[in-house]
Write a protein that holds these residues in place. Structure first.
Motif, PDB file in Angstrom:
ATOM      1  N   ASN A  96      33.317  51.364  79.889  1.00 14.55           N
ATOM      2  CA  ASN A  96      33.525  49.919  79.735  1.00 14.55           C
ATOM      3  C   ASN A  96      34.992  49.521  79.855  1.00 14.55           C
ATOM      4  OD1 ASN A  96      30.766  49.503  79.329  1.00 14.55           O
ATOM      5  ND2 ASN A  96      30.952  49.818  77.121  1.00 14.55           N
ATOM      6  N   LYS A  97      35.750  50.223  80.691  1.00 12.11           N
ATOM      7  CA  LYS A  97      37.173  49.930  80.854  1.00 12.11           C
ATOM      8  C   LYS A  97      37.490  49.477  82.278  1.00 12.11           C
ATOM      9  CE  LYS A  97      39.025  53.117  77.353  1.00 12.11           C
ATOM     10  NZ  LYS A  97      39.929  54.283  77.133  1.00 12.11           N
ATOM     11  N   TYR A  98      38.377  48.497  82.354  1.00 10.98           N
ATOM     12  CA  TYR A  98      39.004  48.130  83.621  1.00 10.98           C
ATOM     13  C   TYR A  98      40.363  48.820  83.652  1.00 10.98           C
ATOM     14  CZ  TYR A  98      35.669  44.260  84.229  1.00 10.98           C
ATOM     15  OH  TYR A  98      34.545  43.499  84.383  1.00 10.98           O
ATOM     16  N   LYS A  99      40.648  49.522  84.725  1.00 13.53           N
ATOM     17  CA  LYS A  99      41.920  50.232  84.838  1.00 13.53           C
ATOM     18  C   LYS A  99      42.595  49.850  86.146  1.00 13.53           C
ATOM     19  CE  LYS A  99      44.000  54.822  84.493  1.00 13.53           C
ATOM     20  NZ  LYS A  99      43.737  56.282  84.361  1.00 13.53           N
ATOM     21  N   LYS A 100      43.515  48.896  86.044  1.00 11.81           N
ATOM     22  CA  LYS A 100      44.247  48.403  87.215  1.00 11.81           C
ATOM     23  C   LYS A 100      43.297  48.049  88.352  1.00 11.81           C
ATOM     24  CE  LYS A 100      48.847  49.179  89.089  1.00 11.81           C
ATOM     25  NZ  LYS A 100      49.906  50.167  89.381  1.00 11.81           N
ATOM     26  N   ALA A 101      42.193  47.395  87.999  1.00 10.63           N
ATOM     27  CA  ALA A 101      41.177  47.006  88.989  1.00 10.63           C
ATOM     28  C   ALA A 101      41.695  45.822  89.816  1.00 10.63           C
ATOM     29  CB  ALA A 101      39.878  46.630  88.273  1.00 10.63           C
ATOM     30  N   LEU A 102      41.668  45.978  91.126  1.00  7.01           N
ATOM     31  CA  LEU A 102      42.210  44.954  92.025  1.00  7.01           C
ATOM     32  C   LEU A 102      41.173  43.872  92.312  1.00  7.01           C
ATOM     33  CD1 LEU A 102      44.620  44.101  93.836  1.00  7.01           C
ATOM     34  CD2 LEU A 102      43.483  45.348  95.691  1.00  7.01           C
ATOM     35  N   HIS A 103      41.585  42.616  92.133  1.00  6.03           N
ATOM     36  CA  HIS A 103      40.737  41.461  92.411  1.00  6.03           C
ATOM     37  C   HIS A 103      41.526  40.470  93.277  1.00  6.03           C
ATOM     38  CE1 HIS A 103      37.553  42.193  89.248  1.00  6.03           C
ATOM     39  NE2 HIS A 103      38.515  43.018  88.845  1.00  6.03           N
ATOM     40  N   SER A 104      40.802  39.506  93.869  1.00  5.07           N
ATOM     41  CA  SER A 104      41.495  38.498  94.678  1.00  5.07           C
ATOM     42  C   SER A 104      40.647  37.251  94.856  1.00  5.07           C
ATOM     43  CB  SER A 104      41.852  39.061  96.060  1.00  5.07           C
ATOM     44  OG  SER A 104      40.674  39.269  96.831  1.00  5.07           O
ATOM     45  N   THR A 135      45.514  42.301  89.193  1.00  7.28           N
ATOM     46  CA  THR A 135      44.887  43.473  88.609  1.00  7.28           C
ATOM     47  C   THR A 135      44.356  43.147  87.225  1.00  7.28           C
ATOM     48  OG1 THR A 135      47.023  44.256  87.760  1.00  7.28           O
ATOM     49  CG2 THR A 135      46.319  45.096  89.904  1.00  7.28           C
ATOM     50  N   VAL A 136      43.342  43.895  86.811  1.00  2.09           N
ATOM     51  CA  VAL A 136      42.698  43.699  85.516  1.00  2.09           C
ATOM     52  C   VAL A 136      42.695  45.011  84.746  1.00  2.09           C
ATOM     53  CG1 VAL A 136      40.562  43.036  84.339  1.00  2.09           C
ATOM     54  CG2 VAL A 136      41.235  41.869  86.454  1.00  2.09           C
ATOM     55  N   ASP A 137      43.154  44.960  83.488  1.00  2.63           N
ATOM     56  CA  ASP A 137      43.168  46.129  82.610  1.00  2.63           C
ATOM     57  C   ASP A 137      42.555  45.765  81.269  1.00  2.63           C
ATOM     58  OD1 ASP A 137      44.953  48.485  83.780  1.00  2.63           O
ATOM     59  OD2 ASP A 137      45.918  46.608  84.343  1.00  2.63           O
ATOM     60  N   GLY A 138      41.873  46.728  80.653  1.00  4.02           N
ATOM     61  CA  GLY A 138      41.365  46.504  79.307  1.00  4.02           C
ATOM     62  C   GLY A 138      39.957  47.021  79.117  1.00  4.02           C
ATOM     63  N   LYS A 139      39.473  46.875  77.912  1.00  2.53           N
ATOM     64  CA  LYS A 139      38.149  47.364  77.533  1.00  2.53           C
ATOM     65  C   LYS A 139      37.283  46.204  77.071  1.00  2.53           C
ATOM     66  CE  LYS A 139      35.829  50.793  74.608  1.00  2.53           C
ATOM     67  NZ  LYS A 139      36.023  51.863  73.596  1.00  2.53           N
ATOM     68  N   VAL A 140      36.013  46.239  77.470  1.00  2.00           N
ATOM     69  CA  VAL A 140      35.071  45.201  77.063  1.00  2.00           C
ATOM     70  C   VAL A 140      33.863  45.853  76.406  1.00  2.00           C
ATOM     71  CG1 VAL A 140      35.790  43.602  78.869  1.00  2.00           C
ATOM     72  CG2 VAL A 140      33.922  45.201  79.312  1.00  2.00           C
ATOM     73  N   ALA A 141      33.119  45.058  75.670  1.00  2.00           N
ATOM     74  CA  ALA A 141      31.931  45.554  74.996  1.00  2.00           C
ATOM     75  C   ALA A 141      30.787  45.758  75.990  1.00  2.00           C
ATOM     76  CB  ALA A 141      31.517  44.573  73.902  1.00  2.00           C
ATOM     77  N   GLU A 142      29.834  46.539  75.610  1.00  2.00           N
ATOM     78  CA  GLU A 142      28.654  46.775  76.441  1.00  2.00           C
ATOM     79  C   GLU A 142      27.971  45.449  76.737  1.00  2.00           C
ATOM     80  OE1 GLU A 142      26.173  49.157  78.665  1.00  2.00           O
ATOM     81  OE2 GLU A 142      27.812  49.914  77.413  1.00  2.00           O
ATOM     82  N   GLY A 143      27.604  45.248  78.004  1.00  2.00           N
ATOM     83  CA  GLY A 143      26.897  44.031  78.383  1.00  2.00           C
ATOM     84  C   GLY A 143      27.793  42.864  78.734  1.00  2.00           C
ATOM     85  N   GLU A 144      29.125  43.063  78.695  1.00  2.00           N
ATOM     86  CA  GLU A 144      30.051  42.000  79.068  1.00  2.00           C
ATOM     87  C   GLU A 144      30.611  42.251  80.466  1.00  2.00           C
ATOM     88  OE1 GLU A 144      33.028  41.725  76.083  1.00  2.00           O
ATOM     89  OE2 GLU A 144      31.650  41.080  74.522  1.00  2.00           O
ATOM     90  N   ALA A 145      31.096  41.197  81.094  1.00  2.00           N
ATOM     91  CA  ALA A 145      31.623  41.305  82.450  1.00  2.00           C
ATOM     92  C   ALA A 145      32.672  40.235  82.690  1.00  2.00           C
ATOM     93  CB  ALA A 145      30.498  41.170  83.474  1.00  2.00           C
ATOM     94  N   LEU A 146      33.509  40.476  83.691  1.00  2.00           N
ATOM     95  CA  LEU A 146      34.470  39.477  84.143  1.00  2.00           C
ATOM     96  C   LEU A 146      33.783  38.622  85.203  1.00  2.00           C
ATOM     97  CD1 LEU A 146      37.404  38.420  84.066  1.00  2.00           C
ATOM     98  CD2 LEU A 146      37.887  39.973  85.976  1.00  2.00           C
ATOM     99  N   ILE A 147      33.626  37.347  84.918  1.00  2.00           N
ATOM    100  CA  ILE A 147      32.939  36.427  85.835  1.00  2.00           C
ATOM    101  C   ILE A 147      33.987  35.590  86.559  1.00  2.00           C
ATOM    102  CG2 ILE A 147      31.271  34.551  86.008  1.00  2.00           C
ATOM    103  CD1 ILE A 147      30.079  35.633  83.339  1.00  2.00           C
TER     104      ILE A 147
END
Length: 210
Positions: free
Chosen positions: A106-114, A69-81
């Motif tokens: 611009n927040k990730y809230k317990k976003a599920l990735h794999s 899972t991913v949590d947190g805040k990022v700035a405008e124009g940013e992404a998790l690659i």
């Protein structure tokens, strides 16, 4: 291949049920993770699946997988690659990459990735899953690889802008066995990756949208 992709989608949906149905304790932990992640940084932690969900994931025939899972805040124009890099004899031979943008504000809230790998006799199926869906690709499987070792973390890690985290990796050799290398430093590519005959690396970075 089509059937494989459908099954991957089902697995991601089933795994998401755990995160959506969290208890009060889970909600408190989620808030704590959000506090740990400052502006332009993310907290990544292994996702906990129930016994039933683990059984369902195992039944679709995926050989190696890691859910987080991913949590947190990022700035405008940013992404998790997110990327899967495939090495053979120390040389990068294949790469699968996708990016995930944050949800509201611009927040990730317990976003599920794999990250997932299904091994084949000649080709391996690679999948990167996220809240927006998944991307899939293939990489050639060396015929002489005899033993595999899969390493993935059990602790959380914080990613700041510009950093790369090597979340997990699968290494293979033409020898009869492999010993564990450990994952103490998730922000450094393990030297064994380029020393072994074959390696699949699962990595993430927080950076500008591509």
């Amino acid at each position: 291949m089509k059937r494989f992709l459908i099954l991957i989608g089902v697995a991601l949906m089933l795994a998401g049920c755990t995160n959506e149905g969290g208890s009060e304790t889970g909600q408190a932990q989620e808030e704590n993770d959000g506090q740990k992640a400052s502006s332009s940084s993310l907290v990544v932690k292994p996702a906990k699946l129930s016994k039933r969900e683990n059984a369902l994931v195992n039944q679709i025939g995926i050989d190696y997988q890691t859910f987080f899972t991913v949590d947190g805040k990022v700035a405008e124009g940013e992404a998790l690659i997110s990327s899967i890099d495939v090495y053979e004899n120390g040389e990068l031979i294949n790469e699968l990459t996708t990016q995930s943008t944050a949800e509201q504000n611009n927040k990730y809230k317990k976003a599920l990735h794999s990250f997932q790998v299904r091994m084949g006799e000649e080709m391996n199926d690679l999948t990167i899953g996220g809240p927006d869906g998944y991307v899939a690709g293939q990489a050639q499987q060396p015929a002489d690889v005899r033993a595999f070792l899969f390493e993935h973390p059990e602790e959380s890690v914080t990613i700041s802008k510009g950093e790369t985290v090597y979340w997990a990796y699968l290494i293979g050799t033409n020898q009869s066995e492999l010993s564990s290398r450990g994952t103490e430093d998730l922000k450094t590519l393990p030297p064994s990756v380029k020393k072994e005959d074959y390696a699949i690396v699962f990595k993430m970075e927080l950076n500008k949208e591509k």
